[in-house]
Every structure is written in C-alpha cells, then in structure tokens.
Design a protein around this motif. Structure first.
Motif, PDB file in Angstrom:
ATOM      1  N   GLU A   6     -43.434 -43.709  -2.912  1.00 20.87           N
ATOM      2  CA  GLU A   6     -44.631 -44.016  -2.127  1.00 20.87           C
ATOM      3  C   GLU A   6     -45.320 -45.270  -2.674  1.00 20.87           C
ATOM      4  N   VAL A   7     -45.345 -45.361  -4.020  1.00 24.92           N
ATOM      5  CA  VAL A   7     -45.944 -46.544  -4.647  1.00 24.92           C
ATOM      6  C   VAL A   7     -45.205 -47.798  -4.223  1.00 24.92           C
ATOM      7  N   GLU A  10     -45.829 -48.697  -0.520  1.00 26.50           N
ATOM      8  CA  GLU A  10     -47.127 -49.321  -0.247  1.00 26.50           C
ATOM      9  C   GLU A  10     -47.091 -50.836  -0.451  1.00 26.50           C
ATOM     10  N   THR A  13     -45.179 -53.367   2.804  1.00 24.64           N
ATOM     11  CA  THR A  13     -45.590 -53.434   4.206  1.00 24.64           C
ATOM     12  C   THR A  13     -45.867 -54.900   4.537  1.00 24.64           C
ATOM     13  N   THR A  16     -49.235 -56.022   3.154  1.00 25.06           N
ATOM     14  CA  THR A  16     -49.277 -56.232   1.708  1.00 25.06           C
ATOM     15  C   THR A  16     -48.513 -57.480   1.303  1.00 25.06           C
ATOM     16  N   PRO A  53     -57.930 -50.684   0.274  1.00 25.76           N
ATOM     17  CA  PRO A  53     -57.187 -49.696  -0.518  1.00 25.76           C
ATOM     18  C   PRO A  53     -56.867 -50.285  -1.887  1.00 25.76           C
ATOM     19  N   ALA A  55     -54.205 -50.341  -3.740  1.00 25.49           N
ATOM     20  CA  ALA A  55     -52.948 -51.089  -3.858  1.00 25.49           C
ATOM     21  C   ALA A  55     -53.118 -52.518  -3.354  1.00 25.49           C
ATOM     22  N   GLU A  56     -53.798 -52.694  -2.216  1.00 25.57           N
ATOM     23  CA  GLU A  56     -53.984 -54.029  -1.663  1.00 25.57           C
ATOM     24  C   GLU A  56     -54.899 -54.873  -2.549  1.00 25.57           C
ATOM     25  N   GLN A 353     -47.297 -49.046 -10.462  1.00 31.97           N
ATOM     26  CA  GLN A 353     -47.853 -49.845  -9.375  1.00 31.97           C
ATOM     27  C   GLN A 353     -48.094 -51.284  -9.834  1.00 31.97           C
TER      28      GLN A 353
END
Length: 502
Positions: A6-7, A10, A13, A16, A53, A55-56, A353
């Motif tokens: 999942e990391v 993310e 995309t 991202t 978010p 991550a972004e 991440q």
C-alpha cells in the motif's frame, strides 16, 4: 493487500508522480539561484502541504530537499557562485571545466554522482535507522531533556562562528517556546490576551519569516544584475569515465551519509570532507582546483548522500541532521507526527515510505537534471527583483494558507525582521528555531523527571545515557570555548611549574 505494498502503491499514482516532478524542479531552481537556500524553499513549501495526505506532503518536501541540494551545482559550475553552501567545493573544479568548454560535462558528472550518492545513502538510511531507533527506546524523561539541550547545542556549535552567539539564539528560542498554554497546568503564558497565541507562535509563520522573508530583505540590499553563464556542452560522461569514478563515488557516499547522520553537521561539511579526502588519495592532487572531475565527484556525491543520512537522527531522536531537517521537523509536526524515539513505533511503515520517496526523488532528479540542463541554466539569468517579488508573495500566501489568519502574516513579518536583524549581528537562526521546536519537549520532560525523582537531580548523573549526553555536551562547550581552553592550559602550566620547583 500488504501494508508495505500500500505504501508503494501510494507513491506511484499519477498525482504523486506529478508532485515528484514539481518538487524536484522547484528544488533544483531554488538550489541554482545564488542566495536562495534549500532551507528557505522547504519552509515555504511546507505551508502549502497543509491539508495534503501525508504521503503527498512527504513527496514534495523530500524531493525539494534532494533537488535543492543538487541544484546548487548549476551556478557553482557555470557562474563560480555556489547556489548552496553544499556546492562550494564543486565550484573549485566545476568552473575551470566550464571555462574549458566542458561545463555540460561537469554538470552531467554532478547530476549522475548526486544520483548515485542519494541511492547508496538511502540504503544506509534503511539499515541504520531501525538500529538507532531501537537504542532510543531506552530513553526516559531525563534523557529526553538532555537530548533537547544537546540538539540545540549541536545546532549552535555548527551554525555559528561563535558558540556563545549560537547558545544565545537557542536560549531565545527556548524563551519563545514558553508562549501559549502550559500543557501541564493549562495556564496561559505570555499571550497578552490574544487567543491566537494560546498554542504559541505558529511554527510555519516563524519558519517562513526567519528563512524566507529575512532572505528577501537581505537580498533587496544587493540587487546585482544577472551574470552571464557559460555555454552548455554535452552532458553525458562516458561509461569508462563513470567506471573510473565509481570507487571514489562509493567512498564519498559513505562519508556523506555518515556525516549527515551526525546531528547538526550538514551537507556543506560532508562536501568539504569528501573533497579533501579525494584530493589526499588522488595520484594527481595538484590538479584539484584546476578542473579535475574527481573534485566534482567527491563533492556532489557526498552532499546528496548527506540528505538521507540527515533523516536518521531526525526520525529516531527528534534532532535534525541540518537546518533543512530542522524545518522538516516542523512540517512533520504540522501533519501530526512527533519525530523522536516513539515515531517509528507508532508509524512503523514511515521508514519504508521515506526510503522509497528518496529513491524515486533521486530518479526524478537524474531525469530532470539531464533533460533540462539548458532550461535550468537560463533560470540563472532571471532578474533578481522578479524572483524576490515572487518569493515575497509566496511567503504571504504560504503563511495565510495554514490557519487562514491575518494574525499569522503579522507574525511572519515580525520574524522576518527579527531574522534580518539576527543576520546583521551574526546570530544564527537554526538554534533559535530548534529552541522553539524542542522547547516544549525540554520543559515537559524536565518537570516530569523532577516529579518522578522526588525533585532529585541524582538520576542525571547515575543513568548511563544521561552521563554520555552530559559528557558530550561538556566536550562541545569546552572544546569550542577558547577561554576555557586557555584557562586550563594556564592552570596546567602552573601545576607543572610548581612541581618542577619542588
């Protein structure tokens, strides 16, 4: 689906990947513009990540950090003006190469070696961070208090020519950290009836003011006309040349990552140490400073390898590796994370991440650096007044965007003037920022330590980690203070003289 997958998902995309590109290009441009620091760029960008978010936000911050560290090589090579302090050593051999018509080749070497340094250091970051994090789990309130003081002192020691001035700046930061509600008793302190100050000074307002607006005010006093940059030649070095440089690049990566992991040191120190070692080990040391590509390899590999290394103490101990990571700590806190020993326990996948973000950012840096060499060079020709106007607008927008309060803009302007005044009297800003960030941690843990030990100072000199931290602090203070050294030498001479007389 596995959390690790999942990391990774993310980060791949379209949205991202676009952020990777934007962050890297902005970082390279800011790094290339003389007088505009990566610290300033990161402090401005963090405010725009509010509401994103996590991550972004991390993608934008880390990619700008990596791009900015590398970007300083452009002006160092073509103009002999390092865009960042970390690229100062690069100009020694990069500019002579540009004068020979090999500026494009010098920039190609800098780009590829910066990429190699970031990638190799990223794997060292992945291996070393869990080990240091495990060790930091032994920390109690006593250790946290001393760790906060240690972080401020390290920053004061590295960023100030005078340790005394650095400590003064750190103390000012600690005093400013007391503004707001007491988190233990709930009593308002130094708020002067302003509800906006109940949570203390807005960290983003402080960061943008000290590192952004103060740079604008300083630059306004020196609006020099743009300089003419040299022509860009072929940017791709041969495979034979890269193979020849690999041992030096590998060694410089290790040096950069290791120095980056030492709190408060920074990429400029890593660059010079690596350059000096390369010169000592070279078969032709007399060619360094005259256009030897090995000088660029040593400098650029080490300064970019320093970036992943500087994240190690930031994540595990809550102490920044340099002034940029001091600002990034504020960004992590803005997104609800508290850097320190418990961070990776509470967010176990944050390590992976950041590791993957470093890897992907490094690839974007490589692609952008090789593809847009002529474009980035033309950025150097922009009038400084135009750039300053844009930065000033971004300062105001970035400050207002976090809390939508005009009051924060006033705070930003206040700290911009404070930052400018500090420059005039040579007081460094990083210790002050670190004092504001680590002040609550120092105060709360000191009070908890006192209560839990029945107001006894004995645990500070009986707990092993505390003893190590105290001895380290004393070593830094005594080692930097010439008056103490001279006094000790005087006493020692008197003792030995009296013994000879006897």
């Amino acid at each position: 689906m596995s959390p690790l997958l999942e990391v990774i998902g993310e980060l791949f995309t379209w949205n991202t990947l676009l952020l990777f590109l934007v962050g890297t290009i902005i970082g390279i441009i800011i790094g290339a513009l003389p007088g505009f620091t990566t610290t300033m760029g990161v402090s401005l960008l963090i405010s725009f990540t509010w509401g994103m978010p996590l991550a972004e936000a991390l993608v934008l911050i880390v990619s700008l950090h990596i791009g900015g560290t590398y970007g300083g090589s452009t002006s160092a090579i073509f103009l002999n003006i390092p865009g960042t302090p970390a690229s100062a050593a690069t100009s020694l051999d990069g500019y002579p190469m540009a004068l020979r018509g090999e500026g494009g080749l010098a920039r190609g070497i800098a780009t590829i070696q910066s990429f190699i340094g970031s990638i190799l250091a990223a794997f060292l970051f992945l291996l070393a961070t869990p080990l240091l994090s495990q060790f930091s789990m032994n920390f109690g309130s006593w250790e946290y208090f001393l760790l906060a003081l240690f972080g401020i002192l390290i920053s004061a020691n590295i960023t100030a020519e005078s340790l005394t001035k650095g400590i003064i700046a750190g103390i000012i930061g600690l005093i400013l950290a007391t503004v707001g509600m007491d988190l233990i008793t709930g009593t308002p302190r130094f708020t002067f009836g302003r509800s906006e100050l109940m949570d203390g000074f807005s960290l983003i307002s402080v960061l943008i003011g000290l590192f952004g607006l103060s740079e604008v005010i300083t630059a306004l006093s020196d609006l020099t006309p743009p300089l003419k940059a040299g022509k860009v030649s072929s940017v791709l070095p041969s495979m034979k040349m890269l193979k020849k440089f690999f041992p030096l690049g590998f060694r410089s990566s290790f040096i950069g990552a290791l120095i980056g992991a030492v709190p408060g040191v920074g990429a400029d120190v890593a660059s010079w140490v690596s350059y000096d070692m390369a010169k000592r080990r070279s078969k032709e040391p007399e060619t360094f400073g005259k256009g030897n590509p090995e000088g660029i390899v040593a400098s650029e590999t080490a300064n970019n390898a320093c970036v992943p290394g500087s994240y190690i103490p930031m994540l595990t101990l809550g102490i920044p590796g340099d002034s940029v990571t001091a600002v990034i700590i504020g960004g992590l806190m803005l997104h609800g994370l508290n850097p320190g020993p418990l961070l990776l326990t509470e967010h176990p996948f944050l390590l992976y991440q950041i590791f993957f973000i470093i890897l992907v950012s490094s690839f974007f840096m490589l692609l952008a650096g090789l593809s847009f060499s002529s474009v980035f060079q033309r950025v150097l020709l922009l009038p400084k007044s135009m750039v300053l106007l844009l930065v000033s607008v971004l300062c105001v927008i970035g400050t207002y965007a976090v809390n939508s309060r005009p009051f924060d803009i006033g705070i930003m302007f206040l700290f911009g003037l404070i930052g400018y005044g500090m420059k005039q009297i040579e007081l460094p800003a990083p210790p002050m920022v670190l004092g504001i960030i680590l002040g609550p941690m120092a105060e709360q843990n000191f009070r908890r330590a006192m209560v839990s030990a029945d107001y006894s100072f004995l645990p500070f000199i009986t707990r092993p980690i505390c003893i190590i931290l105290i001895l380290t602090i004393l070593f830094i203070v005594i080692g930097k203070n010439q008056a103490v050294i001279q006094s000790w030498q005087y006493i020692r001479k008197k003792i030995f003289r009296s013994r000879r007389i006897e």
